[in-house]
Design an enzyme around this catalytic site. Structure first.
Site, PDB file in Angstrom:
ATOM      1  N   CYS A  98      -3.269   1.879   6.478  1.00  0.00           N
ATOM      2  CA  CYS A  98      -3.483   1.365   7.833  1.00  0.00           C
ATOM      3  C   CYS A  98      -4.028   2.447   8.763  1.00  0.00           C
ATOM      4  O   CYS A  98      -4.566   2.139   9.814  1.00  0.00           O
ATOM      5  CB  CYS A  98      -2.177   0.827   8.379  1.00  0.00           C
ATOM      6  SG  CYS A  98      -0.855   2.047   8.291  1.00  0.00           S
TER       7      CYS A  98
ATOM      8  N   ASN B 168       0.803  -1.232   0.000  1.00  0.00           N
ATOM      9  CA  ASN B 168       0.000   0.000   0.000  1.00  0.00           C
ATOM     10  C   ASN B 168       0.836   1.283   0.000  1.00  0.00           C
ATOM     11  O   ASN B 168       0.343   2.321  -0.433  1.00  0.00           O
ATOM     12  CB  ASN B 168      -1.052  -0.007   1.117  1.00  0.00           C
ATOM     13  CG  ASN B 168      -0.460  -0.001   2.493  1.00  0.00           C
ATOM     14  OD1 ASN B 168       0.704  -0.319   2.676  1.00  0.00           O
ATOM     15  ND2 ASN B 168      -1.261   0.358   3.469  1.00  0.00           N
TER      16      ASN B 168
END
Ligand code: NAP
Length: 483
Positions: free
Chosen positions: A289, A156
């Site tokens: 996150c 990510n």
């Protein structure tokens, strides 16, 4: 196929040399916006990963350590190379990850910031003598490199996550064996091209291995020559690494999953809260996150806040990030898309209401998921309990401060949290009550190179960034001198 001056080799990098898999095994890398294969990258064997560990071992200097000046120069050179090549690295990142081009290039700046921070503060790792003389001795504290480290990163933030680890590892003088996520190895190869061309790193100081996680993970967990692993990824894999390294009691730095609460009190500036939520939630298409995962809104302002969110979300554009003018790119793969869809379906079936976005049946082909807002979310819904990792904003209502602190903590995770209120004392109480390593007050911002970041509870062990992060890859050694 992707073409770039930074991708002339699509292989691993071991002991200072570009290294192919001996049998010629490769795996495909996709552009999530188009579904096209853009590269075939070498998949390393157990022998090659072992060779990378050996190369790291040969670069480790214990009795004649690399000087602080040498290490600072490595960091400065990587920082400068990243800055100089930010556009090309960002383009590669955009093509393999899907995030909008400008956001991808901004991630390169963020990565350069970690090398800059560590080079600026590296002196903190110098030995020092404590002022007291207990037991009639002079006590000196040295910061020794842990040794060869395994650095494992997620897809990510293909450049941001390795920058956090590698900057601190190099500052400490630790060689590393680096494994990028299989979805996004190209940005890592480009970083190795830069290090190969623009730095004076000793052979074996940085090694790149790609391919099957089970093969690479096994060598890194089992090798007695790798005393430390630094991993960013899911809590599920983090748990496995804890178990697989228990026998050797390896040092672990773990940056794991999150389930961030974003709390909006009735005295908050609702426009500012909505703007911050949009910037926080849709970064990386909701695949970070630190993205808000549960939005708790005081019941008195729930309708007004929902309207503000819907107004902003309805103006957002979704599309191929390389085109430059989109807000949200595709999700990383079909599994990621299906998870967000499942969370939306589950919530609507259990009574949530759609405020903005599309019904699950109207989503269409491809990996483009529209920004979606739902309200009346309850704790039995998947989107409340699990990390959605996509552009879904689930709103739940609350009445009291105590109730919302308890609800915020009602998760095994403890990474990022946010509170929006005009009352400073309340903000202090709520931040102290939330068991999260990061708590933004009237801001949805995530980490920065200058401050420590990491998780409590099942979100991890250790910190990256700030002085705490600079000390992650050293072992303090105390030398009391008698005479
Ligand atoms: P993941 O599936 O856990 O994978 C992360 C990395 O671990 C990848 O390189 C993966 O390789 C590798 N891996 C998988 N199994 C392994 C094993 N048995 N041994 C060694 N390595 C193994 O996570 P992800 O889907 O890439 O990333 C998303 C997750 O990362 C989310 O949960 C997110 O919250 C978390 N994250 C946390 C932070 C933080 O700072 N706390 C930051 C970013 C992301 P393959 O790609 O080859 O499978």
């Amino acid at each position: 196929m992707i073409e770039s001056p930074l991708l002339t080799k699509l292989t691993g990098y071991i002991g200072g040399r570009w290294t192919d898999n001996a049998e010629g095994n490769t795996f495909d890398v996709y552009n999530p916006a188009t579904g096209a294969v853009i590269a075939q990258v070498a998949s390393m064997s157990e022998q090659e990963v072992t060779a990378a560990v050996e190369a790291g071992k040969s670069a480790l200097r214990l009795t004649n350590p690399y000087s602080i000046e040498t290490r600072r120069k490595w960091l400065e050179d990587i920082r400068d190379a990243l800055k100089e090549h930010r556009e090309e690295i960002g383009r590669i990142l955009c093509l393999e990850h899907g995030k909008p081009l400008q956001e991808a290039q901004g991630e390169v700046d963020y990565a350069a910031g970690f090398f800059d921070y560590c080079s600026t503060h590296i002196q903190a790792l110098d030995a020092h003598t404590i002022p007291e003389k207990p037991k009639n001795c002079t006590w000196t504290v040295h910061y020794r490199p842990v040794g060869v480290t395994g650095l494992i990163t997620p897809w990510n933030f293909p450049i941001g996550m390795i920058a956090k680890k590698l900057s601190a590892a190099l500052a400490a003088g630790c060689p590393s064996v680096i494994k990028p996520a299989s979805e996004t190895p190209l940005t890592m190869i480009a970083l190795f091209s830069l290090m190969d061309q623009h730095t004076d790193l000793p052979d074996g100081m940085v090694n790149l291995v790609m391919g099957k996680a089970s093969v690479i993970g096994k060598v890194l967990c089992e090798s007695p020559d790798v005393p430390m692993l630094s991993f960013t990824g899911s809590t599920e894999v983090g748990r496995k690494l804890v178990l697989d390294t228990a026998e050797q009691v390896k040092k672990l730095a773990l940056e794991l999953g999150g389930n961030a609460p974003f709390i909006v009190f009735d005295d908050a500036d609702l426009d500012a809260a909505a703007d911050n939520l949009i910037a926080n939630k849709f970064r990386g298409g909701g695949q970070t996150c630190v993205c808000a995962n549960r939005i708790f809104v005081h019941e008195k302002v729930a309708d007004a806040f929902g309207d503000k969110l819907a107004e902003r979300v309805n103006k957002m554009t979704v599309g191929d990030g390389i085109n430059g003018d989109v807000d949200i790119g595709p999700l990383i793969n079909k599994a990621g898309f299906d998870k967000v869809k499942r969370h939306l379906e589950d919530a609507l079936e259990k009574g949530a209401k759609l405020v903005a976005g599309k019904q699950p049946g109207e989503l269409g082909e491809g990996l483009f998921f529209p920004p979606t807002v739902i309200t009346e979310v309850t704790r039995d819904m998947c989107c409340y309990r699990e990390e959605t990792f996509g552009p879904l904003v689930p709103m739940a209502l609350f009445r009291t401060e105590d109730e919302v602190i308890e609800a915020g903590n009602d998760t095994e995770f403890g990474l990022a949290s946010y509170v929006f209120t005009g009352d400073a004392e309340r903000a202090q109480r709520v931040a102290a009550g939330l068991r999260f390593g990061h708590c933004g007050w009237n801001t949805g911002t995530g980490p920065t190179p200058e401050a420590p970041f990491g998780g409590m509870k099942a979100s991890g062990i250790g910190r990256e960034g700030g002085l705490e992060g600079l000390f992650e890859f050293v072992e303090p050694q105390t030398v009391p001198r008698g005479f």
